[in-house]
Scaffold this motif. Structure first.
Motif, PDB file in Angstrom:
ATOM      1  N   GLY A 233       0.829  -1.194   0.000  1.00 53.53           N
ATOM      2  CA  GLY A 233       0.000   0.000   0.000  1.00 53.53           C
ATOM      3  C   GLY A 233       0.867   1.249   0.000  1.00 53.53           C
ATOM      4  N   ARG A 234       0.223   2.394  -0.065  1.00 52.91           N
ATOM      5  CA  ARG A 234       0.927   3.661   0.040  1.00 52.91           C
ATOM      6  C   ARG A 234       1.492   3.776   1.451  1.00 52.91           C
ATOM      7  NH1 ARG A 234      -0.474   6.436  -4.733  1.00 52.91           N
ATOM      8  NH2 ARG A 234       0.228   8.471  -4.043  1.00 52.91           N
ATOM      9  N   ALA A 235       2.324   4.759   1.703  1.00 53.10           N
ATOM     10  CA  ALA A 235       3.002   4.917   2.988  1.00 53.10           C
ATOM     11  C   ALA A 235       2.006   4.896   4.151  1.00 53.10           C
ATOM     12  CB  ALA A 235       3.792   6.220   3.012  1.00 53.10           C
ATOM     13  N   VAL A 236       2.395   4.211   5.222  1.00 56.25           N
ATOM     14  CA  VAL A 236       1.558   4.176   6.420  1.00 56.25           C
ATOM     15  C   VAL A 236       1.809   5.397   7.289  1.00 56.25           C
ATOM     16  CG1 VAL A 236       1.299   1.670   6.435  1.00 56.25           C
ATOM     17  CG2 VAL A 236       3.219   2.717   7.673  1.00 56.25           C
ATOM     18  N   SER A 237       2.941   6.056   7.099  1.00 55.80           N
ATOM     19  CA  SER A 237       3.187   7.341   7.751  1.00 55.80           C
ATOM     20  C   SER A 237       4.193   8.114   6.916  1.00 55.80           C
ATOM     21  CB  SER A 237       3.660   7.173   9.197  1.00 55.80           C
ATOM     22  OG  SER A 237       5.029   6.963   9.278  1.00 55.80           O
ATOM     23  N   ALA A 238       4.111   9.439   7.032  1.00 55.46           N
ATOM     24  CA  ALA A 238       4.969  10.310   6.225  1.00 55.46           C
ATOM     25  C   ALA A 238       5.342  11.546   7.030  1.00 55.46           C
ATOM     26  CB  ALA A 238       4.242  10.726   4.952  1.00 55.46           C
ATOM     27  N   HIS A 239       6.559  11.984   6.827  1.00 54.83           N
ATOM     28  CA  HIS A 239       7.022  13.250   7.381  1.00 54.83           C
ATOM     29  C   HIS A 239       7.740  13.953   6.229  1.00 54.83           C
ATOM     30  CE1 HIS A 239       8.159  16.003  10.599  1.00 54.83           C
ATOM     31  NE2 HIS A 239       9.328  16.083   9.998  1.00 54.83           N
ATOM     32  N   ILE A 240       7.073  14.914   5.621  1.00 54.60           N
ATOM     33  CA  ILE A 240       7.568  15.547   4.400  1.00 54.60           C
ATOM     34  C   ILE A 240       7.984  16.977   4.718  1.00 54.60           C
ATOM     35  CG2 ILE A 240       7.010  16.159   2.005  1.00 54.60           C
ATOM     36  CD1 ILE A 240       7.036  13.106   2.633  1.00 54.60           C
ATOM     37  N   GLU A 241       9.253  17.268   4.517  1.00 60.17           N
ATOM     38  CA  GLU A 241       9.813  18.589   4.796  1.00 60.17           C
ATOM     39  C   GLU A 241      10.687  19.038   3.630  1.00 60.17           C
ATOM     40  OE1 GLU A 241       8.880  20.378   7.313  1.00 60.17           O
ATOM     41  OE2 GLU A 241       7.786  18.796   8.366  1.00 60.17           O
ATOM     42  N   ARG A 242      11.064  20.301   3.634  1.00 61.25           N
ATOM     43  CA  ARG A 242      11.863  20.870   2.557  1.00 61.25           C
ATOM     44  C   ARG A 242      13.246  20.218   2.427  1.00 61.25           C
ATOM     45  NH1 ARG A 242      12.089  25.894  -0.318  1.00 61.25           N
ATOM     46  NH2 ARG A 242      10.177  26.511   0.729  1.00 61.25           N
ATOM     47  N   LYS A 243      13.973  20.073   3.537  1.00 60.08           N
ATOM     48  CA  LYS A 243      15.362  19.595   3.474  1.00 60.08           C
ATOM     49  C   LYS A 243      15.476  18.083   3.344  1.00 60.08           C
ATOM     50  CE  LYS A 243      17.499  23.494   5.734  1.00 60.08           C
ATOM     51  NZ  LYS A 243      18.407  23.949   6.765  1.00 60.08           N
ATOM     52  N   LYS A 244      14.671  17.359   4.108  1.00 61.17           N
ATOM     53  CA  LYS A 244      14.671  15.892   4.012  1.00 61.17           C
ATOM     54  C   LYS A 244      13.333  15.382   4.504  1.00 61.17           C
ATOM     55  CE  LYS A 244      16.991  15.233   8.439  1.00 61.17           C
ATOM     56  NZ  LYS A 244      18.107  14.636   9.125  1.00 61.17           N
ATOM     57  N   SER A 245      12.982  14.202   4.038  1.00 64.24           N
ATOM     58  CA  SER A 245      11.685  13.615   4.350  1.00 64.24           C
ATOM     59  C   SER A 245      11.839  12.141   4.642  1.00 64.24           C
ATOM     60  CB  SER A 245      10.731  13.808   3.168  1.00 64.24           C
ATOM     61  OG  SER A 245      10.503  15.176   2.937  1.00 64.24           O
ATOM     62  N   LYS A 246      10.770  11.550   5.200  1.00 64.25           N
ATOM     63  CA  LYS A 246      10.789  10.107   5.427  1.00 64.25           C
ATOM     64  C   LYS A 246       9.407   9.535   5.190  1.00 64.25           C
ATOM     65  CE  LYS A 246      10.212  10.530  10.403  1.00 64.25           C
ATOM     66  NZ  LYS A 246      10.826  10.366  11.701  1.00 64.25           N
ATOM     67  N   LEU A 247       9.398   8.313   4.704  1.00 62.69           N
ATOM     68  CA  LEU A 247       8.158   7.578   4.461  1.00 62.69           C
ATOM     69  C   LEU A 247       8.318   6.173   5.026  1.00 62.69           C
ATOM     70  CD1 LEU A 247       7.541   8.539   0.713  1.00 62.69           C
ATOM     71  CD2 LEU A 247       6.193   9.287   2.677  1.00 62.69           C
ATOM     72  N   ASP A 248       7.248   5.668   5.621  1.00 66.13           N
ATOM     73  CA  ASP A 248       7.230   4.318   6.171  1.00 66.13           C
ATOM     74  C   ASP A 248       6.246   3.458   5.385  1.00 66.13           C
ATOM     75  OD1 ASP A 248       8.928   5.199   8.174  1.00 66.13           O
ATOM     76  OD2 ASP A 248       7.352   5.394   9.680  1.00 66.13           O
ATOM     77  N   PHE A 249       6.692   2.271   5.002  1.00 68.93           N
ATOM     78  CA  PHE A 249       5.862   1.338   4.244  1.00 68.93           C
ATOM     79  C   PHE A 249       5.792   0.000   4.970  1.00 68.93           C
ATOM     80  CE2 PHE A 249       7.494   4.360   1.215  1.00 68.93           C
ATOM     81  CZ  PHE A 249       6.392   4.639   0.431  1.00 68.93           C
ATOM     82  N   ALA A 250       4.621  -0.602   5.013  1.00 67.56           N
ATOM     83  CA  ALA A 250       4.452  -1.930   5.582  1.00 67.56           C
ATOM     84  C   ALA A 250       4.857  -2.956   4.525  1.00 67.56           C
ATOM     85  CB  ALA A 250       3.005  -2.141   6.011  1.00 67.56           C
ATOM     86  N   LEU A 251       5.931  -3.688   4.815  1.00 68.95           N
ATOM     87  CA  LEU A 251       6.433  -4.718   3.898  1.00 68.95           C
ATOM     88  C   LEU A 251       6.701  -6.003   4.677  1.00 68.95           C
ATOM     89  CD1 LEU A 251       9.079  -2.749   1.762  1.00 68.95           C
ATOM     90  CD2 LEU A 251       6.754  -3.360   1.116  1.00 68.95           C
ATOM     91  N   PRO A 252       6.506  -7.161   4.049  1.00 69.91           N
ATOM     92  CA  PRO A 252       6.724  -8.420   4.750  1.00 69.91           C
ATOM     93  C   PRO A 252       8.195  -8.747   5.015  1.00 69.91           C
ATOM     94  CG  PRO A 252       6.073  -8.833   2.484  1.00 69.91           C
ATOM     95  CD  PRO A 252       5.960  -7.358   2.714  1.00 69.91           C
ATOM     96  N   LYS A 253       9.097  -8.131   4.244  1.00 71.01           N
ATOM     97  CA  LYS A 253      10.537  -8.357   4.464  1.00 71.01           C
ATOM     98  C   LYS A 253      11.312  -7.124   4.019  1.00 71.01           C
ATOM     99  CE  LYS A 253      11.633 -10.509   0.063  1.00 71.01           C
ATOM    100  NZ  LYS A 253      12.392 -11.511  -0.626  1.00 71.01           N
ATOM    101  N   ALA A 254      12.538  -7.044   4.469  1.00 65.71           N
ATOM    102  CA  ALA A 254      13.391  -5.896   4.145  1.00 65.71           C
ATOM    103  C   ALA A 254      13.780  -5.922   2.669  1.00 65.71           C
ATOM    104  CB  ALA A 254      14.650  -5.921   5.003  1.00 65.71           C
ATOM    105  N   PRO A 255      13.686  -4.776   2.005  1.00 71.08           N
ATOM    106  CA  PRO A 255      14.166  -4.701   0.616  1.00 71.08           C
ATOM    107  C   PRO A 255      15.683  -4.889   0.562  1.00 71.08           C
ATOM    108  CG  PRO A 255      12.688  -2.885   1.109  1.00 71.08           C
ATOM    109  CD  PRO A 255      13.020  -3.546   2.417  1.00 71.08           C
ATOM    110  N   SER A 256      16.154  -5.460  -0.522  1.00 70.27           N
ATOM    111  CA  SER A 256      17.594  -5.645  -0.720  1.00 70.27           C
ATOM    112  C   SER A 256      18.243  -4.320  -1.125  1.00 70.27           C
ATOM    113  CB  SER A 256      17.831  -6.679  -1.824  1.00 70.27           C
ATOM    114  OG  SER A 256      17.398  -6.152  -3.080  1.00 70.27           O
ATOM    115  N   VAL A 257      19.554  -4.297  -1.128  1.00 70.45           N
ATOM    116  CA  VAL A 257      20.292  -3.118  -1.594  1.00 70.45           C
ATOM    117  C   VAL A 257      19.895  -2.812  -3.035  1.00 70.45           C
ATOM    118  CG1 VAL A 257      22.605  -2.239  -2.151  1.00 70.45           C
ATOM    119  CG2 VAL A 257      22.223  -3.466   0.001  1.00 70.45           C
ATOM    120  N   GLU A 258      19.747  -3.863  -3.846  1.00 67.98           N
ATOM    121  CA  GLU A 258      19.351  -3.687  -5.242  1.00 67.98           C
ATOM    122  C   GLU A 258      17.944  -3.095  -5.342  1.00 67.98           C
ATOM    123  OE1 GLU A 258      20.584  -6.615  -4.009  1.00 67.98           O
ATOM    124  OE2 GLU A 258      22.605  -6.460  -4.872  1.00 67.98           O
ATOM    125  N   ASP A 259      17.040  -3.543  -4.473  1.00 66.98           N
ATOM    126  CA  ASP A 259      15.681  -2.988  -4.455  1.00 66.98           C
ATOM    127  C   ASP A 259      15.716  -1.490  -4.154  1.00 66.98           C
ATOM    128  OD1 ASP A 259      14.347  -5.440  -4.909  1.00 66.98           O
ATOM    129  OD2 ASP A 259      14.179  -5.856  -2.758  1.00 66.98           O
TER     130      ASP A 259
END
Length: 153
Positions: A36-62
């Motif tokens: 789904g789309r992000a479960v939480s978001a903190h969007i700011e001018r300098k840097k931002s963060k998004l949280d996604f519910a995933l069953p496993k950690a994405p790889s470096v390649e992902d």
């Protein structure tokens, strides 16, 4: 006589390039991981963060693929447009769970070219060419939540 569209008041002034980029990141995550789309978001001018519910950690390649894909979409110079529809019209197309209980009957759809569309009342650029380059600063995975921190350059 033209009727004025009535929307709920918005209590935050987003930085338009970052906010539009958030939409692109959301669609990219949905496309790559089927989440789904992000479960939480903190969007700011300098840097931002998004949280996604995933069953496993994405790889470096992902993670590299997320950054590459978002930048490819930005480079397409897509128009960012809006449309107003009723909640009833939106019900079959969008998840209305995040709408506040007192949401107006009219909702706004924000489209990023043919790449993404979602309900949103925030500020956006008019074209993805105004965003800049997307960089993932860091990421982590804990208890089913993948968090990415990013900036624009």
């Amino acid at each position: 006589m033209e009727q004025e569209t009535l929307l709920n008041e918005h209590n935050k002034q987003e930085y338009p390039p970052m906010h539009t980029c958030e939409h692109i990141v959301n669609r990219t995550m949905v496309n790559i991981f089927g989440c789904g789309r992000a479960v939480s978001a903190h969007i700011e001018r300098k840097k931002s963060k998004l949280d996604f519910a995933l069953p496993k950690a994405p790889s470096v390649e992902d993670i590299e693929n997320i950054e590459k894909t978002v930048n490819e979409v930005i480079a397409r110079h897509l128009p960012v447009t809006t449309e107003f529809i009723t909640q009833e019209e939106a019900a079959g197309r969008f998840d209305l769970k995040r709408l506040p209980d007192n949401a107006s009957d009219t909702v706004r759809i924000v489209r990023v070219g043919d790449y993404d569309e979602c309900l949103c009342i925030g500020l956006h650029v008019t074209n993805t060419s105004e965003i800049g380059t997307f960089h993932i600063i860091s990421s982590d995975y804990k208890d089913g939540i993948f968090r990415i921190r990013f900036k624009l350059a």
